[in-house]
Write a protein that holds these residues in place. Sequence first.
Motif, PDB file in Angstrom:
ATOM      1  N   GLU A  45      -9.662 -40.183   1.349  1.00 21.93           N
ATOM      2  CA  GLU A  45      -8.518 -39.283   1.232  1.00 21.93           C
ATOM      3  C   GLU A  45      -8.584 -38.480  -0.057  1.00 21.93           C
ATOM      4  N   GLU A  46      -9.009 -39.125  -1.162  1.00 20.35           N
ATOM      5  CA  GLU A  46      -9.139 -38.411  -2.423  1.00 20.35           C
ATOM      6  C   GLU A  46     -10.208 -37.336  -2.328  1.00 20.35           C
ATOM      7  N   ALA A  47     -11.335 -37.665  -1.674  1.00 24.43           N
ATOM      8  CA  ALA A  47     -12.390 -36.672  -1.487  1.00 24.43           C
ATOM      9  C   ALA A  47     -11.896 -35.505  -0.646  1.00 24.43           C
ATOM     10  N   LEU A  48     -11.109 -35.820   0.390  1.00 23.32           N
ATOM     11  CA  LEU A  48     -10.555 -34.759   1.234  1.00 23.32           C
ATOM     12  C   LEU A  48      -9.592 -33.885   0.449  1.00 23.32           C
ATOM     13  N   ARG A  49      -8.788 -34.492  -0.419  1.00 23.69           N
ATOM     14  CA  ARG A  49      -7.852 -33.721  -1.243  1.00 23.69           C
ATOM     15  C   ARG A  49      -8.603 -32.781  -2.174  1.00 23.69           C
ATOM     16  N   ARG A  50      -9.664 -33.287  -2.790  1.00 24.11           N
ATOM     17  CA  ARG A  50     -10.435 -32.443  -3.710  1.00 24.11           C
ATOM     18  C   ARG A  50     -11.161 -31.337  -2.948  1.00 24.11           C
ATOM     19  N   ARG A  51     -11.611 -31.667  -1.750  1.00 24.50           N
ATOM     20  CA  ARG A  51     -12.271 -30.637  -0.946  1.00 24.50           C
ATOM     21  C   ARG A  51     -11.295 -29.516  -0.610  1.00 24.50           C
ATOM     22  N   ARG A  52     -10.058 -29.870  -0.260  1.00 28.65           N
ATOM     23  CA  ARG A  52      -9.064 -28.847   0.045  1.00 28.65           C
ATOM     24  C   ARG A  52      -8.704 -28.036  -1.190  1.00 28.65           C
ATOM     25  N   THR A  53      -8.664 -28.706  -2.359  1.00 27.88           N
ATOM     26  CA  THR A  53      -8.412 -27.982  -3.600  1.00 27.88           C
ATOM     27  C   THR A  53      -9.506 -26.967  -3.862  1.00 27.88           C
ATOM     28  N   GLN A  54     -10.762 -27.371  -3.635  1.00 30.97           N
ATOM     29  CA  GLN A  54     -11.875 -26.449  -3.836  1.00 30.97           C
ATOM     30  C   GLN A  54     -11.823 -25.289  -2.835  1.00 30.97           C
ATOM     31  N   GLU A  55     -11.455 -25.586  -1.593  1.00 29.73           N
ATOM     32  CA  GLU A  55     -11.355 -24.518  -0.591  1.00 29.73           C
ATOM     33  C   GLU A  55     -10.283 -23.505  -0.986  1.00 29.73           C
ATOM     34  N   PHE A  56      -9.148 -24.010  -1.483  1.00 32.61           N
ATOM     35  CA  PHE A  56      -8.093 -23.107  -1.934  1.00 32.61           C
ATOM     36  C   PHE A  56      -8.560 -22.276  -3.119  1.00 32.61           C
ATOM     37  N   GLN A  57      -9.225 -22.922  -4.097  1.00 34.41           N
ATOM     38  CA  GLN A  57      -9.686 -22.198  -5.276  1.00 34.41           C
ATOM     39  C   GLN A  57     -10.696 -21.122  -4.910  1.00 34.41           C
ATOM     40  N   HIS A  58     -11.606 -21.436  -3.989  1.00 34.74           N
ATOM     41  CA  HIS A  58     -12.587 -20.441  -3.578  1.00 34.74           C
ATOM     42  C   HIS A  58     -11.944 -19.305  -2.783  1.00 34.74           C
ATOM     43  N   GLU A  80      -1.857  -9.730 -20.664  1.00 34.74           N
ATOM     44  CA  GLU A  80      -2.630  -8.687 -19.985  1.00 34.74           C
ATOM     45  C   GLU A  80      -4.112  -8.806 -20.313  1.00 34.74           C
ATOM     46  N   PHE A  81      -4.423  -9.223 -21.537  1.00 35.30           N
ATOM     47  CA  PHE A  81      -5.824  -9.403 -21.929  1.00 35.30           C
ATOM     48  C   PHE A  81      -6.486 -10.480 -21.058  1.00 35.30           C
ATOM     49  N   TYR A  82      -5.771 -11.558 -20.771  1.00 35.11           N
ATOM     50  CA  TYR A  82      -6.311 -12.669 -19.974  1.00 35.11           C
ATOM     51  C   TYR A  82      -5.831 -12.632 -18.521  1.00 35.11           C
ATOM     52  N   HIS A  83      -5.283 -11.486 -18.102  1.00 36.91           N
ATOM     53  CA  HIS A  83      -4.650 -11.419 -16.790  1.00 36.91           C
ATOM     54  C   HIS A  83      -5.601 -11.789 -15.662  1.00 36.91           C
ATOM     55  N   ARG A  84      -6.841 -11.339 -15.741  1.00 35.63           N
ATOM     56  CA  ARG A  84      -7.784 -11.639 -14.653  1.00 35.63           C
ATOM     57  C   ARG A  84      -8.071 -13.133 -14.562  1.00 35.63           C
ATOM     58  N   ASP A  85      -8.169 -13.802 -15.699  1.00 37.46           N
ATOM     59  CA  ASP A  85      -8.378 -15.256 -15.675  1.00 37.46           C
ATOM     60  C   ASP A  85      -7.194 -15.968 -15.037  1.00 37.46           C
ATOM     61  N   TYR A  86      -5.979 -15.496 -15.335  1.00 40.71           N
ATOM     62  CA  TYR A  86      -4.792 -16.098 -14.704  1.00 40.71           C
ATOM     63  C   TYR A  86      -4.850 -15.929 -13.189  1.00 40.71           C
ATOM     64  N   LEU A  87      -5.280 -14.772 -12.731  1.00 35.31           N
ATOM     65  CA  LEU A  87      -5.354 -14.535 -11.290  1.00 35.31           C
ATOM     66  C   LEU A  87      -6.482 -15.333 -10.641  1.00 35.31           C
ATOM     67  N   LEU A  88      -7.662 -15.313 -11.245  1.00 36.62           N
ATOM     68  CA  LEU A  88      -8.839 -15.939 -10.638  1.00 36.62           C
ATOM     69  C   LEU A  88      -8.665 -17.438 -10.443  1.00 36.62           C
ATOM     70  N   PHE A  89      -8.024 -18.098 -11.415  1.00 34.85           N
ATOM     71  CA  PHE A  89      -7.953 -19.554 -11.374  1.00 34.85           C
ATOM     72  C   PHE A  89      -6.559 -20.091 -11.063  1.00 34.85           C
ATOM     73  N   GLY A  90      -5.642 -19.193 -10.705  1.00 31.02           N
ATOM     74  CA  GLY A  90      -4.355 -19.621 -10.168  1.00 31.02           C
ATOM     75  C   GLY A  90      -3.416 -20.252 -11.165  1.00 31.02           C
TER      76      GLY A  90
END
Length: 378
Positions: free
Chosen positions: A98-111, A359-369
Amino acid sequence: MKLPCSLLGSLWCLLLLGVGSLLLLVHLQRLTDSVLQQNPGVQVLKAPGWPVEKVLAAARHSRVSPPVLHLCSDPLLKRPITKRHRKLLLKSALSGAEEALRRRRTQEFQHSLLNYVCSRYRPVRGERWVTLQQISQIYVEDRYRLLYCEVPKAGCSNWKRVLMVLGGKARSTQDIPHNAVHYTKQLRRLDSYDRAGIAQRLRSYTKVLFAREPFERLVSAFRDKFESPNSYYHPVFGRAIISRYRANATGFALKTGAGVTFREFVQYLLDAERPVGMDIHWERVSQLCSPCLIPYSFIGRFESLQEDANFLLRSIGAPDNLTFPDFKDRNPLAERTSSSIARKYFSQLNGTERQKVFEFYHRDYLLFGYPKPFPDLH
């Protein structure tokens, strides 16, 4: 005296049954001898199938290697496993799945998030070439086919220790001092390979980067480089910052570069004509690792660094005794930079200054949620 027909028939049946049993016994003995000759000393035991099949089904669903359950006996207790013990083993295995599945879903969301944001910044897709500058922060570990993009102030020192252990350059992460991590050439960067070597590794290796909340990462870099003695950042960056942004600076401050304030540091960061160039410790992750260009396999977070890193190490087949270290070798007595500490530093700025840093770091905020650190930001 003649035997009755019924008795005679019974005797014939018993005789035929005895002969048949004898022939069957001889045949089975021959089969047994043949099997033993082909497999001497091998004993085959068939364990109960239900628990293993259930674990395998859960593992297949989460695409992780299934755990091995020893169903015959406990090697430590030297006694048969009880029904309760078997249930505990199964529960532990399923929780791991279940933990592996949770991390897999987290990675899918991040990607998915990364692809969406990148499509906004790079709407035209097609074949693109990477430059040596874009891969200059990526370290290579060939034994375990791993590429790690260094993001300073996001666990990079300990990640380098892990890479050195994986590569056989050290036995333990605890044995590697700070200078050996950063000032020796024991780790190889991706840009040191020829074009074919770069392409082959980018195509087939596990590619990893770890991000951190941008405001916290910036404050962490400031505290490390300007609030503690530093023979490089004070004279190189500190003197230039004080000279440009501090009115009526003392001769001592201009000479040593010590005592830079957070507001002065932010003024330098936001200045389009900086008196001294950018530095990797506060450069944006989107610039350091080019996540819109390089298809990273795993994107971890500093906020869950140990859990993410250890999960990744197990997934690449790293030794079981290698776990991600949790120590800081620079300023070990100083409290780690947290969200509350970062807020204290940013409270020294006015709303306009905070907005410009955001605004300087805005893209990082968007990319990594990462969410907005202050409600008045937009």
